[in-house]
Design a protein around this motif. Structure first.
Motif, PDB file in Angstrom:
ATOM      1  N   LEU A 188      21.411  -2.979  -6.053  1.00 41.10           N
ATOM      2  CA  LEU A 188      22.390  -4.001  -5.655  1.00 41.10           C
ATOM      3  C   LEU A 188      22.701  -4.941  -6.817  1.00 41.10           C
ATOM      4  N   ASP A 189      21.659  -5.399  -7.485  1.00 45.68           N
ATOM      5  CA  ASP A 189      21.826  -6.396  -8.539  1.00 45.68           C
ATOM      6  C   ASP A 189      22.480  -5.853  -9.803  1.00 45.68           C
ATOM      7  N   THR A 190      22.592  -4.547  -9.916  1.00 46.23           N
ATOM      8  CA  THR A 190      23.223  -3.984 -11.122  1.00 46.23           C
ATOM      9  C   THR A 190      24.620  -3.427 -10.843  1.00 46.23           C
ATOM     10  N   ARG A 191      25.209  -3.767  -9.721  1.00 49.43           N
ATOM     11  CA  ARG A 191      26.585  -3.357  -9.449  1.00 49.43           C
ATOM     12  C   ARG A 191      27.517  -4.138 -10.359  1.00 49.43           C
ATOM     13  N   PRO A 192      28.642  -3.540 -10.729  1.00 48.66           N
ATOM     14  CA  PRO A 192      29.610  -4.250 -11.579  1.00 48.66           C
ATOM     15  C   PRO A 192      30.034  -5.562 -10.914  1.00 48.66           C
ATOM     16  N   ALA A 193      30.099  -6.624 -11.680  1.00 47.74           N
ATOM     17  CA  ALA A 193      30.358  -7.949 -11.116  1.00 47.74           C
ATOM     18  C   ALA A 193      31.799  -8.411 -11.305  1.00 47.74           C
ATOM     19  N   ASP A 194      32.755  -7.534 -11.112  1.00 45.44           N
ATOM     20  CA  ASP A 194      34.156  -7.943 -11.177  1.00 45.44           C
ATOM     21  C   ASP A 194      34.498  -8.739  -9.927  1.00 45.44           C
ATOM     22  N   ASP A 195      35.257  -9.778 -10.083  1.00 48.00           N
ATOM     23  CA  ASP A 195      35.605 -10.634  -8.952  1.00 48.00           C
ATOM     24  C   ASP A 195      36.328  -9.844  -7.865  1.00 48.00           C
ATOM     25  N   GLY A 196      35.799  -9.935  -6.666  1.00 46.16           N
ATOM     26  CA  GLY A 196      36.440  -9.295  -5.527  1.00 46.16           C
ATOM     27  C   GLY A 196      36.201  -7.818  -5.396  1.00 46.16           C
ATOM     28  N   SER A 197      35.335  -7.222  -6.188  1.00 45.37           N
ATOM     29  CA  SER A 197      35.097  -5.781  -6.094  1.00 45.37           C
ATOM     30  C   SER A 197      34.549  -5.414  -4.723  1.00 45.37           C
ATOM     31  N   SER A 213       0.830  -1.212   0.000  1.00 44.06           N
ATOM     32  CA  SER A 213       0.000   0.000   0.000  1.00 44.06           C
ATOM     33  C   SER A 213       0.865   1.262   0.000  1.00 44.06           C
ATOM     34  N   ALA A 214       0.297   2.297  -0.559  1.00 44.51           N
ATOM     35  CA  ALA A 214       0.967   3.605  -0.599  1.00 44.51           C
ATOM     36  C   ALA A 214      -0.100   4.693  -0.432  1.00 44.51           C
ATOM     37  N   PRO A 215      -0.775   4.716   0.714  1.00 43.96           N
ATOM     38  CA  PRO A 215      -1.858   5.680   0.904  1.00 43.96           C
ATOM     39  C   PRO A 215      -1.381   7.133   0.906  1.00 43.96           C
ATOM     40  N   HIS A 216      -0.088   7.348   1.041  1.00 46.25           N
ATOM     41  CA  HIS A 216       0.481   8.688   1.045  1.00 46.25           C
ATOM     42  C   HIS A 216       0.680   9.231  -0.363  1.00 46.25           C
ATOM     43  N   GLY A 217       0.469   8.377  -1.361  1.00 48.96           N
ATOM     44  CA  GLY A 217       0.641   8.812  -2.745  1.00 48.96           C
ATOM     45  C   GLY A 217       2.063   8.677  -3.253  1.00 48.96           C
ATOM     46  N   GLY A 218       2.918   8.049  -2.477  1.00 47.51           N
ATOM     47  CA  GLY A 218       4.308   7.861  -2.881  1.00 47.51           C
ATOM     48  C   GLY A 218       4.575   6.419  -3.258  1.00 47.51           C
ATOM     49  N   GLU A 219       5.650   5.881  -2.729  1.00 47.07           N
ATOM     50  CA  GLU A 219       6.134   4.553  -3.077  1.00 47.07           C
ATOM     51  C   GLU A 219       5.713   3.549  -1.999  1.00 47.07           C
ATOM     52  N   SER A 220       5.289   2.363  -2.406  1.00 46.61           N
ATOM     53  CA  SER A 220       4.977   1.324  -1.424  1.00 46.61           C
ATOM     54  C   SER A 220       6.284   0.747  -0.874  1.00 46.61           C
ATOM     55  N   LEU A 221       6.192   0.076   0.248  1.00 45.92           N
ATOM     56  CA  LEU A 221       7.369  -0.547   0.847  1.00 45.92           C
ATOM     57  C   LEU A 221       7.947  -1.600  -0.100  1.00 45.92           C
ATOM     58  N   THR A 222       7.106  -2.388  -0.751  1.00 49.26           N
ATOM     59  CA  THR A 222       7.625  -3.406  -1.671  1.00 49.26           C
ATOM     60  C   THR A 222       8.338  -2.763  -2.862  1.00 49.26           C
ATOM     61  N   SER A 223       7.818  -1.655  -3.360  1.00 53.95           N
ATOM     62  CA  SER A 223       8.490  -0.956  -4.471  1.00 53.95           C
ATOM     63  C   SER A 223       9.839  -0.399  -4.030  1.00 53.95           C
ATOM     64  N   PHE A 224       9.876   0.154  -2.827  1.00 53.65           N
ATOM     65  CA  PHE A 224      11.113   0.705  -2.270  1.00 53.65           C
ATOM     66  C   PHE A 224      12.174  -0.398  -2.132  1.00 53.65           C
ATOM     67  N   ILE A 225      11.789  -1.519  -1.545  1.00 55.19           N
ATOM     68  CA  ILE A 225      12.722  -2.637  -1.378  1.00 55.19           C
ATOM     69  C   ILE A 225      13.208  -3.127  -2.742  1.00 55.19           C
ATOM     70  N   SER A 226      12.323  -3.229  -3.709  1.00 57.46           N
ATOM     71  CA  SER A 226      12.700  -3.673  -5.057  1.00 57.46           C
ATOM     72  C   SER A 226      13.657  -2.690  -5.725  1.00 57.46           C
ATOM     73  N   ARG A 227      13.426  -1.399  -5.528  1.00 57.41           N
ATOM     74  CA  ARG A 227      14.325  -0.393  -6.127  1.00 57.41           C
ATOM     75  C   ARG A 227      15.735  -0.528  -5.574  1.00 57.41           C
ATOM     76  N   VAL A 228      15.847  -0.637  -4.247  1.00 55.63           N
ATOM     77  CA  VAL A 228      17.166  -0.775  -3.619  1.00 55.63           C
ATOM     78  C   VAL A 228      17.806  -2.103  -4.045  1.00 55.63           C
ATOM     79  N   GLY A 229      17.016  -3.169  -4.108  1.00 53.41           N
ATOM     80  CA  GLY A 229      17.529  -4.451  -4.569  1.00 53.41           C
ATOM     81  C   GLY A 229      17.989  -4.404  -6.014  1.00 53.41           C
ATOM     82  N   GLY A 230      17.261  -3.671  -6.836  1.00 54.33           N
ATOM     83  CA  GLY A 230      17.671  -3.501  -8.225  1.00 54.33           C
ATOM     84  C   GLY A 230      19.020  -2.815  -8.333  1.00 54.33           C
TER      85      GLY A 230
END
Length: 194
Positions: free
Chosen positions: A128-137, A109-126
């Motif tokens: 993380l998942d798009t960081r450069p994947a060089d070994d040992g970075s 839910s986003a009754p405030h008109g902003g971002e839901s908690l699930t959307s927020f978590i997904s954005r931050v996770g996204g």
């Protein structure tokens, strides 16, 4: 190939009871004092190959004071709280008690008109998942405590409601290791026995 992402929670800009949604205030004196006390333990993280921060003044100031010279990442911004931006939880509750109850009970839910908690978590996770994947970075990211909480929920594949049970104190650190979609929480410290 794996990454090591250490999140450093930004120093405070107000007392915990005065925390506001999407707070854009700079560090207060207590925050600056905290950074100076914590610096000896956190300065070594400046050796990370990549250094980022939330786009808030306090996150950038924390990173700069620790010598990280971080690059602001829009994806690491706080949750979009819509019309509750700048309110404390108590102020939002006084104005819209049933909306706050719905928001706390349903992570979609986003009754405030902003971002839901699930959307927020997904954005931050996204992010993380798009960081450069060089070994040992090694990556360090100074972020708002809410962003660190979201990253933990995402990395551990926990239920979104777990977000409310994670306490992230100013200048605390957590380290995640892994790659795209496969993250582990790494607890570090010196064993008291050996």
């Amino acid at each position: 190939m794996h990454l090591r992402v250490t999140f450093v929670a930004a120093a405070r800009s107000s007392s915990l009871l005065a925390e506001r949604f999407e707070d854009d205030r700079p560090l207060d004196q207590a925050g600056w004092d905290e950074v100076q006390r914590a610096a000896p333990e956190l300065v070594s993280l400046a050796a990370a190959e990549l250094r980022y921060c939330s786009p808030t003044p306090r996150s950038r100031a924390t990173g700069d004071a620790l010598g990280y010279a971080p690059l602001a990442q829009p994806a690491l911004r706080d949750c979009d709280m819509g019309r509750w931006r700048g309110f404390t939880l108590g102020e939002a509750m006084a104005r819209e008690p049933s909306a706050v109850d719905a928001w706390l009970a349903d992570p979609r839910s986003a009754p405030h008109g902003g971002e839901s908690l699930t959307s927020f978590i997904s954005r931050v996770g996204g992010w993380l998942d798009t960081r450069p994947a060089d070994d040992g970075s090694r990556i360090v990211a100074v972020a708002e405590p809410s962003v660190v909480r979201a990253a933990l929920v995402y990395a551990l594949k926990a239920q979104p409601s777990t977000y409310w049970n994670i306490d992230v104190r100013p200048l605390s650190t957590i380290t995640l290791t892994g790659i795209n979609g496969r993250w582990n929480l790494r607890l570090e410290g010196v064993p008291q026995y050996a």
